[in-house]
Design an enzyme around this catalytic site. Structure first.
Site, PDB file in Angstrom:
ATOM      1  N   GLY A   1     -14.979   6.131  56.008  1.00 58.38           N
ATOM      2  CA  GLY A   1     -14.073   5.017  55.741  1.00 58.38           C
ATOM      3  C   GLY A   1     -14.557   4.103  54.643  1.00 58.38           C
ATOM      4  O   GLY A   1     -13.786   3.338  54.074  1.00 58.38           O
TER       5      GLY A   1
ATOM      6  N   CYS B   1     -13.807  -0.052  52.356  1.00 59.69           N
ATOM      7  CA  CYS B   1     -12.470  -0.478  52.768  1.00 59.69           C
ATOM      8  C   CYS B   1     -12.343  -0.593  54.279  1.00 59.69           C
ATOM      9  O   CYS B   1     -11.957  -1.633  54.808  1.00 59.69           O
ATOM     10  CB  CYS B   1     -11.428   0.497  52.240  1.00 59.69           C
ATOM     11  SG  CYS B   1      -9.765   0.178  52.867  1.00 59.69           S
TER      12      CYS B   1
ATOM     13  N   GLY C   1     -26.541  11.810  50.269  1.00 55.14           N
ATOM     14  CA  GLY C   1     -26.510  12.980  49.400  1.00 55.14           C
ATOM     15  C   GLY C   1     -26.931  12.633  47.984  1.00 55.14           C
ATOM     16  O   GLY C   1     -26.555  11.580  47.459  1.00 55.14           O
TER      17      GLY C   1
ATOM     18  N   GLY D   1     -17.534 -10.337  42.139  1.00 52.65           N
ATOM     19  CA  GLY D   1     -17.037  -9.060  41.637  1.00 52.65           C
ATOM     20  C   GLY D   1     -17.799  -7.868  42.169  1.00 52.65           C
ATOM     21  O   GLY D   1     -18.790  -8.008  42.895  1.00 52.65           O
TER      22      GLY D   1
ATOM     23  N   HIS E   1      20.322  -6.737  55.819  1.00 54.45           N
ATOM     24  CA  HIS E   1      20.468  -8.194  55.847  1.00 54.45           C
ATOM     25  C   HIS E   1      20.375  -8.700  57.283  1.00 54.45           C
ATOM     26  O   HIS E   1      20.971  -8.096  58.187  1.00 54.45           O
ATOM     27  CB  HIS E   1      21.826  -8.581  55.252  1.00 54.45           C
ATOM     28  CG  HIS E   1      22.109 -10.047  55.317  1.00 54.45           C
ATOM     29  ND1 HIS E   1      21.561 -10.943  54.423  1.00 54.45           N
ATOM     30  CD2 HIS E   1      22.863 -10.774  56.186  1.00 54.45           C
ATOM     31  CE1 HIS E   1      21.977 -12.155  54.721  1.00 54.45           C
ATOM     32  NE2 HIS E   1      22.772 -12.079  55.792  1.00 54.45           N
TER      33      HIS E   1
END
Length: 455
Positions: A38, A41, A113, A268, A441
């Site tokens: 995951g 995020c 890895g 950042g 609507h």
């Protein structure tokens, strides 16, 4: 050494979906993830922050409902329980990703890895002392927090006085005074959360406005809304030093100090491509970002780079689409990325969403455009559910080609509405054709229909 059709380095949104789509296409796939499936995020970004923001919204609605004829008393906020629920949500979704990998017969290697270059049959990744070889390699190594060279910042991170988006999501107690370094999307969402539940928040931003490249008028609406919540903004200000209990910054040439008990670093993010062995491949780079074409191919045949590591658009949904384009290229299907129709969202209250070009950007490209701006109150449901809201929508139309090229909005449900505009831009429908679309609507998305009839 086991041979795979595809090795995917990184199990974030781009990585795990790439492995899934590859397996569904008949390729033998393996994904390497040293932390949890995951990526940022799911574990430290999109999902955890939205869980917290939803709780804060419920709290604020309970406290501020008198205008709607609802009076409440004794409303309390338990931050520790909110964090507990956040952890439950994340655990559920991570488990779901793992189950999806298993169902699609994707091999998951829960280890760090490192690329070791080429082998006899392809590319080699080493993890936990074992080597794996793949005919193709997909690098999906994600991004990491930018740590500016500010005196005391590194020491603050080590002591815990300074936190990043990762650590702040695990704080069990609310800070009394919080300084946020950086007024971009991540910083704003977390700043807004803490301000909404009682923390005194000050945001220090080097630029003259918040929210980066977001439309200037929208930024003004956001700033006003945030300041009403008690947030303080120090714009066009530079952080000079972080001390043990304060932040030193420069404002209008004057050195100032603000005391606080926690600092959130949100200046950042940058591609996370160090120490993974990419130097063994001879990839073309743009500083830390891996260069890719519209098929996500690098300059090395058989090697792809998707998600934040290519530095194009650091958004989870960008990574999802890049994963699909990369797999389609591997399997000989015609496909390519379109970065001009990727929506972006700020999940504060009010919400902000945009897709496509601004009026200024379109004109810089030589387009003749018309900007249509309407208040969100043109939509009956928005007016019914919002008290004193200042939301609005802007449509940017190419008058020569007669098509929508941009949409920018601020207001409730913007995160959900923006997909309608995205599809309109992507399909290049003309305004006359768009006017024939029937909207349910009353819905807030009707604001798009109203704006279309003002073109």
């Amino acid at each position: 050494m086991e041979l795979f059709d595809v090795l995917v380095l990184g199990g974030g949104p781009g990585g795990y979906l790439c492995a899934e789509r590859a397996a569904q296409s008949g390729l033998k796939a393996a994904v390497f993830e040293k932390k949890a499936l995951g990526g940022t995020c799911l574990n430290e970004g999109c999902i955890p922050t939205k869980t917290l923001l939803n709780s804060s919204k419920m709290y604020r609605h309970a406290k501020e409902s008198e205008a709607f004829g609802v009076t409440s008393e004794g409303v309390k906020y338990d931050h520790a329980k909110v964090i507990e629920r956040k952890d439950k949500v994340v655990k559920t979704l991570v488990s779901g990703v793992g189950a999806t990998m298993k169902a699609n017969k994707v091999t998951v290697i829960s280890a760090n890895g490192v690329i070791k270059g080429r082998g006899d049959n392809g590319f080699i990744i080493e993890a936990d002392g074992q080597s794996y070889e793949g005919k193709r390699l997909v690098i999906a190594s994600g991004s990491e927090t930018v740590v500016p060279p500010v005196p005391g910042l590194k020491e603050g991170l080590e002591s815990g006085f300074v936190v990043t988006n990762r650590e702040v999501l695990d704080e069990k107690t609310l800070p009394k005074d919080l300084v946020v370094i950086g007024g971009g999307v991540i910083g704003l969402e977390m700043a807004y959360y803490f301000a909404s539940v009682g923390t005194n928040v000050t945001v220090i931003e080097m630029m003259p406005k918040i929210a980066g490249a977001t439309d200037a008028e929208i930024c003004k609406v956001l700033t006003d809304a945030f300041e009403k919540r008690g947030m303080v903004f120090k714009l066009s200000c530079k952080v000079l030093e972080v001390k043990k209990d304060s932040v030193i910054y420069e404002e209008n040439g004057e050195k100032k100090e603000i005391k606080c008990d926690k600092v959130l670093l949100s200046a950042g993010r940058k591609p996370s491509t160090a120490n993974i062995g990419i130097e063994t491949l001879g990839l073309d780079m743009d500083r830390a970002a891996i260069k890719t074409d519209r098929h996500l191919c690098t300059n090395v045949s058989g090697v792809y780079a998707i998600g934040d590591c290519n530095g194009k658009l650091m958004l989870a949904h960008t990574a999802y689409r890049e994963a699909e384009v990369a797999v389609n290229h591997m399997t000989g299907k015609t496909d390519e990325m379109r970065y001009d129709v990727i929506p972006s969202v700020i999940y504060t209250d009010p919400e902000v969403a945009s897709v496509g070009l601004s009026k200024e950007a379109a004109e810089e490209r030589g387009m003749t455009v018309k900007e249509v701006k309407l208040p969100m109150s043109y939509a009956g449901r928005y007016l019914a559910e919002t008290e004193g809201g200042k939301g609005f929508i802007k449509l940017i139309v190419d008058t020569d080609k007669k098509r929508l090229v941009g949409c920018h909005m601020v207001g409730s449900y913007a995160s959900e509405i923006i997909m309608t505009a995205t599809m309109m831009i992507d399909t290049e429908l003309t305004p006359s054709r768009l006017q024939k679309l029937v909207f349910p609507h009353p819905t807030v998305v009707e604001i798009i229909r109203e704006a279309i009839f003002h073109i």
